[in-house]
Write a protein that holds these residues in place. Structure first.
Motif, PDB file in Angstrom:
ATOM      1  N   VAL A 146       0.849  -1.190   0.000  1.00  0.00           N
ATOM      2  CA  VAL A 146       0.000   0.000   0.000  1.00  0.00           C
ATOM      3  C   VAL A 146       0.883   1.239   0.000  1.00  0.00           C
ATOM      4  N   PRO A 147       0.787   2.125  -0.978  1.00  0.00           N
ATOM      5  CA  PRO A 147       1.602   3.357  -0.971  1.00  0.00           C
ATOM      6  C   PRO A 147       1.268   4.231   0.231  1.00  0.00           C
ATOM      7  N   GLN A 148       2.297   4.888   0.758  1.00  0.00           N
ATOM      8  CA  GLN A 148       2.094   5.725   1.932  1.00  0.00           C
ATOM      9  C   GLN A 148       1.211   6.930   1.635  1.00  0.00           C
ATOM     10  N   THR A 149       1.216   7.407   0.403  1.00  0.00           N
ATOM     11  CA  THR A 149       0.372   8.554   0.064  1.00  0.00           C
ATOM     12  C   THR A 149      -1.114   8.217   0.168  1.00  0.00           C
ATOM     13  N   VAL A 150      -1.450   6.937  -0.044  1.00  0.00           N
ATOM     14  CA  VAL A 150      -2.856   6.536   0.073  1.00  0.00           C
ATOM     15  C   VAL A 150      -3.330   6.643   1.515  1.00  0.00           C
ATOM     16  N   LEU A 151      -2.415   6.438   2.457  1.00  0.00           N
ATOM     17  CA  LEU A 151      -2.785   6.455   3.872  1.00  0.00           C
ATOM     18  C   LEU A 151      -2.800   7.857   4.465  1.00  0.00           C
TER      19      LEU A 151
END
Length: 291
Positions: free
Chosen positions: A130-135
């Motif tokens: 999961v990309p950190q930008t999504v979180l």
């Protein structure tokens, strides 16, 4: 016989020499691709504003390295020094605590049995992708609900938990900590915490340093999460602070030299960390191949 065997021995040498030349060419291009931007950054950091917009950037004349450094720490009341301290606090402390948490979780996944262990570890592996930008948006909503937005903790707490570090922690625990050693420690009367801190954690030293370096690099270069969480410039890390100055440079060109000098100084902690911890990092990366 010698005349007939000479072509047979010389023929395989040509593909071998050709392959070596191609490899050397690729390595040389890769080195240039890596070092030329660094060289430009070093030279540009020693130029004034007028030289940056001319063709004199790569020349070794009219160096103003000390003046640019002085201007950098004097700009906006010395705000860069505060940003630098914030980044060191976020990165060094966050990487140290995050590495300890990741190694402990990986050790637990490796050495203990509990319900749905493999399913939970599967969730950890899924979180790695999961990309950190999504979180960033969910983390912002959670921080907003707890009143942590625009505080130190809004940036510091999320970086403590790294799924990839947990995965590495389990791999290192499998390779470095034999079950027999833990059984011997338990037979000597050591509890689970004592066996971990006195025996296992010492064996996991290379893995701890490896996870620490990965965490340090990720936190130091972290940009999107602080941009979402913070609005107070006094809490900015270096990456976000230089971005704000670079955005202002289109209106105020005097920011250009200090942004470049600040970018050069921002690289130094990572270089220093890798140089000091290189032997632990290299031994950690090669452990899987030796075991």
């Amino acid at each position: 016989m010698s005349a007939s065997t000479a072509p047979r021995t010389a023929a395989p040498l040509r593909p071998r020499l050709l392959g070596r030349s191609v490899v050397n060419l690729v390595v040389g291009i890769s080195v240039l691709y890596t070092l030329l931007p660094v060289l430009w950054l070093v030279l540009a950091a020693s130029k004034d504003r007028d030289a940056l917009f001319s063709s004199d950037v790569l020349s070794l004349s009219d160096l103003s390295f000390l003046r640019n450094t002085k201007d950098l720490f004097a700009m906006d009341g010395g705000l860069y020094g505060r940003w630098y301290g914030n980044s060191l606090l976020y990165a060094v402390l966050g990487a140290a605590l995050g590495a300890l948490i990741s190694i402990a979780c990986g050790y637990a996944f490796d050495k203990y049995r509990f319900p749905h262990k493999e399913k939970l570890f599967g969730l950890v592996l899924a979180a790695v992708m999961v990309p950190q930008t999504v979180l960033a948006l969910p983390l912002y909503l959670m921080a907003s609900g707890t009143g942590l937005v625009n505080t130190f903790w809004a940036v510091f707490i999320p970086v403590l938990f790294n799924p990839f570090g947990v995965y590495l922690g389990r791999i290192f625990s499998q390779g470095y900590v034999p079950d027999e050693v833990l059984e011997a420690a338990r037979m000597d009367g050591a509890g689970e915490l004592a066996a971990y801190f006195r025996v296992a954690l010492r064996m996991l030293g290379p893995g701890l340093v490896t996870v620490f370096l990965f965490q340090l690099t990720a936190i130091w270069n972290n940009f999107f999460l602080p941009m979402v969480m913070l609005s107070d410039q006094d809490l900015y890390p270096v990456s976000l602070g230089l971005y704000s100055w670079n955005s202002s440079a289109s209106v105020s060109p005097e920011y250009y030299p200090v942004v470049i000098m600040g970018s050069l100084l921002a690289v130094l902690p990572l270089i220093l960390a890798f140089a000091l911890l290189q032997r632990f990092w290299r031994s950690g990366l090669t452990a899987g191949a030796v075991k």
